[in-house]
Design a protein around this motif. Structure first.
Motif, mmCIF file in Angstrom:
data_model
loop_
_atom_site.group_PDB
_atom_site.id
_atom_site.type_symbol
_atom_site.label_atom_id
_atom_site.label_comp_id
_atom_site.label_asym_id
_atom_site.label_seq_id
_atom_site.Cartn_x
_atom_site.Cartn_y
_atom_site.Cartn_z
ATOM 1 N N TYR A 80 0.810 -1.214 0.000
ATOM 2 C CA TYR A 80 0.000 0.000 0.000
ATOM 3 C C TYR A 80 0.846 1.268 0.000
ATOM 4 O O TYR A 80 0.429 2.278 -0.576
ATOM 5 C CB TYR A 80 -0.988 -0.004 1.182
ATOM 6 N N VAL A 81 2.025 1.212 0.617
ATOM 7 C CA VAL A 81 2.904 2.387 0.552
ATOM 8 C C VAL A 81 3.242 2.672 -0.908
ATOM 9 O O VAL A 81 3.137 3.807 -1.382
ATOM 10 C CB VAL A 81 4.181 2.171 1.388
ATOM 11 N N TRP A 82 3.608 1.624 -1.644
ATOM 12 C CA TRP A 82 3.916 1.811 -3.072
ATOM 13 C C TRP A 82 2.670 2.300 -3.813
ATOM 14 O O TRP A 82 2.723 3.254 -4.592
ATOM 15 C CB TRP A 82 4.433 0.513 -3.680
ATOM 16 N N ALA A 83 1.546 1.673 -3.532
ATOM 17 C CA ALA A 83 0.311 2.008 -4.249
ATOM 18 C C ALA A 83 -0.101 3.466 -4.011
ATOM 19 O O ALA A 83 -0.553 4.144 -4.930
ATOM 20 C CB ALA A 83 -0.809 1.071 -3.807
ATOM 21 N N LEU A 84 0.079 3.942 -2.798
ATOM 22 C CA LEU A 84 -0.372 5.305 -2.487
ATOM 23 C C LEU A 84 0.601 6.353 -3.006
ATOM 24 O O LEU A 84 0.192 7.459 -3.378
ATOM 25 C CB LEU A 84 -0.537 5.478 -0.974
ATOM 26 N N LEU A 85 1.895 5.992 -3.035
ATOM 27 C CA LEU A 85 2.889 6.992 -3.408
ATOM 28 C C LEU A 85 3.204 6.969 -4.903
ATOM 29 O O LEU A 85 3.960 7.795 -5.381
ATOM 30 C CB LEU A 85 4.176 6.788 -2.607
ATOM 31 N N ALA A 86 2.644 6.021 -5.624
ATOM 32 C CA ALA A 86 2.933 5.948 -7.060
ATOM 33 C C ALA A 86 1.686 5.520 -7.816
ATOM 34 O O ALA A 86 1.649 4.466 -8.442
ATOM 35 C CB ALA A 86 4.089 4.979 -7.305
ATOM 36 N N SER A 87 0.632 6.314 -7.718
ATOM 37 C CA SER A 87 -0.591 6.009 -8.463
ATOM 38 C C SER A 87 -1.418 7.288 -8.560
ATOM 39 O O SER A 87 -1.159 8.250 -7.849
ATOM 40 C CB SER A 87 -1.394 4.929 -7.746
ATOM 41 N N PRO A 88 -2.413 7.285 -9.440
ATOM 42 C CA PRO A 88 -3.246 8.483 -9.566
ATOM 43 C C PRO A 88 -4.134 8.717 -8.336
ATOM 44 O O PRO A 88 -4.765 9.752 -8.227
ATOM 45 C CB PRO A 88 -4.120 8.183 -10.789
ATOM 46 N N HIS A 89 -4.184 7.747 -7.414
ATOM 47 C CA HIS A 89 -5.058 7.864 -6.253
ATOM 48 C C HIS A 89 -4.830 9.176 -5.512
ATOM 49 O O HIS A 89 -5.766 9.893 -5.190
ATOM 50 C CB HIS A 89 -4.844 6.669 -5.321
ATOM 51 N N PHE A 90 -3.574 9.487 -5.205
ATOM 52 C CA PHE A 90 -3.239 10.790 -4.617
ATOM 53 C C PHE A 90 -2.518 11.683 -5.622
ATOM 54 O O PHE A 90 -2.054 12.768 -5.277
ATOM 55 C CB PHE A 90 -2.338 10.622 -3.389
ATOM 56 N N GLY A 91 -2.357 11.168 -6.827
ATOM 57 C CA GLY A 91 -1.631 11.936 -7.841
ATOM 58 C C GLY A 91 -0.140 12.003 -7.581
ATOM 59 O O GLY A 91 0.567 12.848 -8.103
ATOM 60 N N LEU A 92 0.356 11.082 -6.720
ATOM 61 C CA LEU A 92 1.793 11.067 -6.429
ATOM 62 C C LEU A 92 2.469 10.053 -7.339
ATOM 63 O O LEU A 92 1.927 8.976 -7.608
ATOM 64 C CB LEU A 92 2.043 10.680 -4.978
ATOM 65 N N HIS A 93 3.647 10.370 -7.821
ATOM 66 C CA HIS A 93 4.394 9.413 -8.638
ATOM 67 C C HIS A 93 5.860 9.473 -8.243
ATOM 68 O O HIS A 93 6.707 9.922 -9.004
ATOM 69 C CB HIS A 93 4.215 9.721 -10.123
ATOM 70 N N LEU A 94 6.130 9.046 -7.026
ATOM 71 C CA LEU A 94 7.509 9.121 -6.530
ATOM 72 C C LEU A 94 8.339 7.995 -7.140
ATOM 73 O O LEU A 94 7.818 6.950 -7.513
ATOM 74 C CB LEU A 94 7.517 9.000 -5.001
ATOM 75 N N PRO A 95 9.654 8.199 -7.242
ATOM 76 C CA PRO A 95 10.522 7.142 -7.779
ATOM 77 C C PRO A 95 10.708 6.009 -6.771
ATOM 78 O O PRO A 95 10.495 6.187 -5.571
ATOM 79 C CB PRO A 95 11.835 7.869 -8.039
ATOM 80 N N PHE A 96 11.149 4.857 -7.293
ATOM 81 C CA PHE A 96 11.218 3.646 -6.445
ATOM 82 C C PHE A 96 12.180 3.813 -5.282
ATOM 83 O O PHE A 96 11.953 3.299 -4.205
ATOM 84 C CB PHE A 96 11.616 2.439 -7.297
ATOM 85 N N TRP A 97 13.288 4.559 -5.519
ATOM 86 C CA TRP A 97 14.299 4.650 -4.454
ATOM 87 C C TRP A 97 13.816 5.513 -3.297
ATOM 88 O O TRP A 97 14.457 5.594 -2.262
ATOM 89 C CB TRP A 97 15.646 5.112 -5.000
ATOM 90 N N VAL A 98 12.701 6.198 -3.463
ATOM 91 C CA VAL A 98 12.078 6.878 -2.322
ATOM 92 C C VAL A 98 11.066 5.936 -1.674
ATOM 93 O O VAL A 98 11.012 5.807 -0.453
ATOM 94 C CB VAL A 98 11.378 8.181 -2.779
ATOM 95 N N ILE A 99 10.279 5.259 -2.535
ATOM 96 C CA ILE A 99 9.163 4.475 -2.000
ATOM 97 C C ILE A 99 9.630 3.234 -1.251
ATOM 98 O O ILE A 99 9.146 2.955 -0.158
ATOM 99 C CB ILE A 99 8.212 4.044 -3.131
ATOM 100 N N LEU A 100 10.558 2.501 -1.846
ATOM 101 C CA LEU A 100 10.953 1.236 -1.203
ATOM 102 C C LEU A 100 11.509 1.444 0.208
ATOM 103 O O LEU A 100 11.081 0.753 1.130
ATOM 104 C CB LEU A 100 11.957 0.472 -2.078
ATOM 105 N N PRO A 101 12.415 2.418 0.412
ATOM 106 C CA PRO A 101 12.861 2.649 1.797
ATOM 107 C C PRO A 101 11.721 3.072 2.729
ATOM 108 O O PRO A 101 11.677 2.629 3.878
ATOM 109 C CB PRO A 101 13.883 3.776 1.660
#
Lengths: 359, 256
Positions: A80-101
């Motif tokens: 869900y962290v990945w889903a929320l930070l990289a999807s149109p749901h919140f309009g966030l599209h952060l790169p993987f090296w931010v999301i995975l940590p």
């Protein structure tokens, strides 16, 4: 540490053996794609993802001996962290090296959150609390669409960004050096790297000061305390480590699937991962890997194999393939546990001990 | 450095209505072998458990080497330099003999998760040190040839020795042995006696719970006697042996 992976012939030609393994692993997705198509490459990816999960859980259950039936919750947190930070749901599209940590860290926090109230519990009691924890997380995910739509409830989150590094997307087809790589094939290599990383971490932890402290707690907590181990901190560390691996695996799951919903994180999933650890050979890393591969591949093989088999045998379909699949799967588990109680590939010490008992 | 290593001040421990320990005060001097004897159920092991922080004593306190011991914090007690063995052997059965001793080095070493994963030079050196010291200790107690066997497959006497080796690995100032000779035959007991004498010679103070009167009288500099949670005598063995209350406690009260 190296004796954990000793196989006949490996000692004599270590370099040759390593190259052979590397080539096989590199060629595997192509072989699988040729024989079974892209669907099987996807199954292969899931097998690796489950290796990752099972080895994370192995830290908690296999090494530290803390029976955790809610492990999938950490996987859910990561997903869900990945889903929320990289999807149109919140309009966030952060790169993987931010999301995975972030996913790993948040899962780690949840690990400590689960660990701290359960420090004095053992065995069955701990299992029940962790089971409850896993369900709580799933129910939260299911209901956190009101008053503020955080998780989009049971519908889940769709159109999640795939893993991209720069402009290189891992979901689309692309060709490198004149070879065509499909999306799942590219994910395979990422997952393989992650899996190798988690295997190294597991092996090294197993033979370290911390790993020994975990095993000591598993064997006899009172004696471990008296020997000077701060059991509270060391147990929390086990929960935190296991959880963060779950978090990373969850992130990869989100990216691969492009869709998450609470039903992917049911109790059955927790039990499946636990079964991989126990069936493979608890605490023995190669065994856990084998357990993960088999338990991912077997249900899938049954899914594809049961129907044609029925047609061949009876000329028509007698039993719903889905029901038969779980029946055969359950039977296989029972048989393995009956005839190989220490797991399919137990550690050499365990095997010797069982042999002595029978003799 | 004061002569007194451990001072127990009016220690009491109750289990519900049972007074397992009442007002037990004793002092142990550096370098001595101090015996703690008494009939079954007298509270000897309870005293050990309070001392090592496994139980929380309701009253009283322990002063060890200038520190007040925290109840309920066994790892801190171990860090300060108190190690123990258990009456009913408690080893890490599914770990090898040498790994058991290596666990004992935990309090004197520092490597964390990152050291374990990345294996920096410091961690590798520390790990080698741990293994070397553990092997030395196995030689010291005489079971080095069993280093790679699982602890649970050792013979009874060897398991007792392994427990002592694990305790010594924590570099204790005070070694507490809870009935180390229980279940041993004559030869094994003699070997154990030699081991304890050797440990003492190396400068470790020893607190010994034991039923084997011959062993206690031969080894101990001073002896305390517990009966129903109370200390009824404390002196050199020859005097304690003649104390009428001690004789009564061991042989039962007079019928008349």
């Amino acid at each position: 540490m190296s004796n954990m992976f000793k196989m006949p012939g490996m000692q004599k030609y270590p370099v040759v053996g390593l190259i052979l393994v590397a080539v096989t692993l590199a060629a595997l997705p192509f072989l699988v794609a040729m024989t079974g198509g892209q669907a099987w490459v996807r199954i292969l990816n899931f097998a690796i993802l489950y290796i990752f999960l099972a080895l994370g859980l192995n830290i908690v259950v296999g090494m530290a001996g803390l029976l955790d039936l809610g492990y999938i919750a950490f996987y859910a947190v990561g997903a869900y962290v990945w889903a929320l930070l990289a999807s149109p749901h919140f309009g966030l599209h952060l790169p993987f090296w931010v999301i995975l940590p972030i996913g790993a860290a948040l899962a780690c926090c949840f690990g400590v959150l689960l660990g701290s109230p359960t420090l004095k519990l053992r065995g069955d009691y701990l299992a029940i609390v962790t089971l409850g924890f896993g369900e709580i997380i799933r129910i939260f995910l299911n209901n956190l669409n009101a008053p503020f739509n955080l998780t989009n409830g049971a519908q889940g989150i769709t159109r999640i960004d795939p893993l991209t590094i720069g402009d290189f997307s891992f979901s689309a087809q692309s060709s490198l050096f004149g070879i065509d790589f499909s999306g799942p094939m590219k994910y395979y290599y990422v997952l393989l790297l992650l899996a190798i990383f988690v295997i190294i971490v597991n092996v090294r932890l197993h033979d370290s000061r911390i790993g020994r402290a975990w095993q000591a707690i598993r064997e006899d907590e009172v004696a471990a305390k008296a020997a000077g181990i701060n059991t509270r901190n060391v147990k929390l560390l086990a929960f935190a480590m296991g959880a963060s691996f779950g978090g990373i695996a969850g992130g990869m799951f989100s990216a691969m699937q492009g869709f998450v919903s609470p039903e992917s994180f049911s109790l059955l999933e927790s039990i499946m991962v636990l079964a991989m650890v126990v069936l493979g050979g608890m605490g023995h890393i190669p065994g856990v890997i084998l357990g993960a591969v088999l338990l991912t591949a077997l249900p899938e093989a049954l899914r594809y194999g049961v129907e044609p088999l029925q047609h061949m045998a009876f000329g028509r379909q007698l039993i719903d393939p889905e029901a038969l699949r779980m029946l055969v799967f359950g039977l296989a588990l029972v048989l393995v546990m009956r005839f190989r109680p220490a797991g399919l590939w137990p550690s050499p010490e365990r095997r010797r001990e069982l042999a002595e008992k029978e003799a | 450095m004061s002569e007194v290593l451990l001072e127990a001040k009016a220690v009491a421990k109750h289990f519900g209505g049972v007074k397992a320990l009442q007002d037990v005060s004793l002092t142990i001097r550096r370098g001595e072998v101090y015996g703690l004897i008494g009939p079954n159920g007298a509270g000897k092991t309870t005293f050990f458990n309070c001392l090592t922080g496994l139980y929380k004593n309701e009253f009283g306190e322990f002063l060890f080497d200038g520190h007040r011991l925290e109840a309920d914090a066994p790892h801190k007690v171990a860090t300060l330099g108190i190690a123990r063995t258990f009456q009913n052997i408690r080893l890490f059965g599914n770990m090898t003999t040498i790994e058991n001793v290596m666990v004992g080095r935990h309090v004197r070493t520092h490597a964390g998760v990152f050291g374990a994963i990345f294996r920096d030079r410091k961690t590798v050196a520390e790990e080698q040190g741990i293994r070397r010291r553990a092997l030395e200790l196995l030689h010291y107690v005489g079971i080095a040839d069993r280093a790679d066997d699982l602890a649970k497959n050792l013979s009874y006497g060897d398991q007792r020795r392994l427990e002592i080796a694990r305790a010594l690995a924590t570099e204790p100032k005070l070694l507490c042995l809870d009935e180390p000779a229980a279940g041993m035959n004559g030869t094994e007991t003699e070997g154990l006696r030699e081991l304890i004498v050797g440990i003492r010679k190396d400068g470790v103070t020893i607190l010994l719970i034991e039923h084997d009167v011959k062993l206690v009288m031969g080894l101990c500099d001073r002896v305390a006697v517990l009966d129903y949670g109370e200390m009824i005598a404390e002196d050199v063995p020859t005097v304690v042996q003649k104390n009428p209350r001690v004789i009564e406690a061991y042989l039962g009260g007079s019928v008349a």
